[in-house]
Design a protein around this motif. Structure first.
Motif, PDB file in Angstrom:
ATOM      1  N   ASP A   1     -68.666 171.021 -30.828  1.00  0.00           N
ATOM      2  CA  ASP A   1     -68.768 172.457 -32.042  1.00  0.00           C
ATOM      3  C   ASP A   1     -67.829 170.853 -33.055  1.00  0.00           C
ATOM      4  O   ASP A   1     -68.496 171.035 -33.845  1.00  0.00           O
ATOM      5  N   GLU A   2     -67.123 170.386 -32.810  1.00  0.00           N
ATOM      6  CA  GLU A   2     -67.377 169.318 -34.092  1.00  0.00           C
ATOM      7  C   GLU A   2     -68.476 168.159 -35.207  1.00  0.00           C
ATOM      8  O   GLU A   2     -68.428 168.101 -35.959  1.00  0.00           O
ATOM      9  N   LEU A   3     -69.791 168.181 -33.736  1.00  0.00           N
ATOM     10  CA  LEU A   3     -70.459 167.731 -33.681  1.00  0.00           C
ATOM     11  C   LEU A   3     -71.071 168.960 -34.775  1.00  0.00           C
ATOM     12  O   LEU A   3     -71.779 168.554 -35.931  1.00  0.00           O
ATOM     13  N   ALA A   4     -70.941 169.768 -34.515  1.00  0.00           N
ATOM     14  CA  ALA A   4     -71.643 170.876 -35.426  1.00  0.00           C
ATOM     15  C   ALA A   4     -71.309 171.317 -36.641  1.00  0.00           C
ATOM     16  O   ALA A   4     -72.515 171.141 -38.012  1.00  0.00           O
ATOM     17  N   ALA A   5     -69.666 171.285 -36.834  1.00  0.00           N
ATOM     18  CA  ALA A   5     -69.555 171.445 -38.203  1.00  0.00           C
ATOM     19  C   ALA A   5     -69.540 170.316 -38.975  1.00  0.00           C
ATOM     20  O   ALA A   5     -70.211 170.805 -40.703  1.00  0.00           O
ATOM     21  N   ASP A   6     -69.976 169.208 -38.392  1.00  0.00           N
ATOM     22  CA  ASP A   6     -70.344 168.628 -39.444  1.00  0.00           C
ATOM     23  C   ASP A   6     -72.553 168.343 -38.991  1.00  0.00           C
ATOM     24  O   ASP A   6     -72.976 166.894 -40.351  1.00  0.00           O
ATOM     25  N   GLY A   7     -73.104 169.169 -39.106  1.00  0.00           N
ATOM     26  CA  GLY A   7     -74.311 169.775 -39.366  1.00  0.00           C
ATOM     27  C   GLY A   7     -75.398 169.105 -38.416  1.00  0.00           C
ATOM     28  O   GLY A   7     -76.295 168.572 -38.298  1.00  0.00           O
ATOM     29  N   TYR A   8     -74.786 168.310 -36.943  1.00  0.00           N
ATOM     30  CA  TYR A   8     -75.413 167.717 -36.175  1.00  0.00           C
ATOM     31  C   TYR A   8     -76.087 168.954 -35.103  1.00  0.00           C
ATOM     32  O   TYR A   8     -75.005 169.855 -35.305  1.00  0.00           O
ATOM     33  N   PHE A   9     -77.458 168.340 -34.507  1.00  0.00           N
ATOM     34  CA  PHE A   9     -77.658 169.528 -33.588  1.00  0.00           C
ATOM     35  C   PHE A   9     -76.527 169.036 -32.337  1.00  0.00           C
ATOM     36  O   PHE A   9     -76.931 167.630 -31.897  1.00  0.00           O
ATOM     37  N   THR A  10     -76.477 169.933 -30.959  1.00  0.00           N
ATOM     38  CA  THR A  10     -76.061 169.140 -30.053  1.00  0.00           C
ATOM     39  C   THR A  10     -77.080 170.305 -28.648  1.00  0.00           C
ATOM     40  O   THR A  10     -77.841 171.069 -29.352  1.00  0.00           O
ATOM     41  N   ILE A  11     -76.453 169.552 -27.791  1.00  0.00           N
ATOM     42  CA  ILE A  11     -76.540 170.074 -26.747  1.00  0.00           C
ATOM     43  C   ILE A  11     -76.016 170.870 -25.271  1.00  0.00           C
ATOM     44  O   ILE A  11     -74.832 170.311 -25.308  1.00  0.00           O
ATOM     45  N   THR A  12     -75.528 171.733 -25.216  1.00  0.00           N
ATOM     46  CA  THR A  12     -75.190 172.690 -24.463  1.00  0.00           C
ATOM     47  C   THR A  12     -75.120 171.895 -22.816  1.00  0.00           C
ATOM     48  O   THR A  12     -75.999 171.332 -22.405  1.00  0.00           O
ATOM     49  N   GLY A  13     -73.669 171.475 -22.894  1.00  0.00           N
ATOM     50  CA  GLY A  13     -73.267 170.610 -21.562  1.00  0.00           C
ATOM     51  C   GLY A  13     -73.346 169.548 -21.674  1.00  0.00           C
ATOM     52  O   GLY A  13     -73.468 168.339 -20.425  1.00  0.00           O
ATOM     53  N   LYS A  14     -73.693 168.639 -22.598  1.00  0.00           N
ATOM     54  CA  LYS A  14     -73.771 167.489 -22.857  1.00  0.00           C
ATOM     55  C   LYS A  14     -73.018 166.914 -24.385  1.00  0.00           C
ATOM     56  O   LYS A  14     -73.178 167.385 -24.857  1.00  0.00           O
ATOM     57  N   VAL A  15     -72.650 165.757 -23.358  1.00  0.00           N
ATOM     58  CA  VAL A  15     -72.271 164.922 -24.909  1.00  0.00           C
ATOM     59  C   VAL A  15     -72.845 163.628 -25.723  1.00  0.00           C
ATOM     60  O   VAL A  15     -72.539 162.707 -24.036  1.00  0.00           O
ATOM     61  N   PRO A  16     -72.297 162.807 -26.467  1.00  0.00           N
ATOM     62  CA  PRO A  16     -73.164 161.763 -27.110  1.00  0.00           C
ATOM     63  C   PRO A  16     -72.264 160.463 -26.052  1.00  0.00           C
ATOM     64  O   PRO A  16     -71.040 160.908 -26.445  1.00  0.00           O
ATOM     65  N   ILE A  17     -73.114 159.484 -25.437  1.00  0.00           N
ATOM     66  CA  ILE A  17     -72.015 158.765 -24.869  1.00  0.00           C
ATOM     67  C   ILE A  17     -71.099 157.285 -26.325  1.00  0.00           C
ATOM     68  O   ILE A  17     -69.608 157.518 -25.861  1.00  0.00           O
ATOM     69  N   GLN A  18     -72.026 158.086 -27.461  1.00  0.00           N
ATOM     70  CA  GLN A  18     -70.919 157.243 -28.529  1.00  0.00           C
ATOM     71  C   GLN A  18     -69.367 157.871 -28.747  1.00  0.00           C
ATOM     72  O   GLN A  18     -68.599 157.665 -28.988  1.00  0.00           O
TER      73      GLN A  18
END
Length: 70
Positions: free
Chosen positions: A31-48
């Motif tokens: 949700d934080e990534l999406a609010a910043d305008g990034y695409f996300t993958i449901t059920g996965k989170v970037p390691i970084q």
């Protein structure tokens, strides 16, 4: 192959929490990534991002390899 994301089972194992709890953490981070305008993958989170949000957990290359083998 370079692993860039963690799934809910891997996050649960790293944090020693249940899979539903891991899913809630992943959703919050996505949700934080999406609010910043990034695409996300449901059920996965970037390691970084996981390293940034949980700096006190060991996410070394060896740890990632162990997760992939399990």
């Amino acid at each position: 192959m370079i692993k860039n994301t963690l799934n809910s089972k891997e996050v649960a194992k790293l944090l020693d929490v249940s899979v539903p709890t891991a899913n809630r953490y992943i959703k919050r981070m996505n949700d934080e990534l999406a609010a910043d305008g990034y695409f996300t993958i449901t059920g996965k989170v970037p390691i970084q991002l996981f390293k940034e949000k949980f700096p006190y957990h060991d996410i070394s290359e060896n740890t990632i390899k162990q997760l992939m083998e399990a």
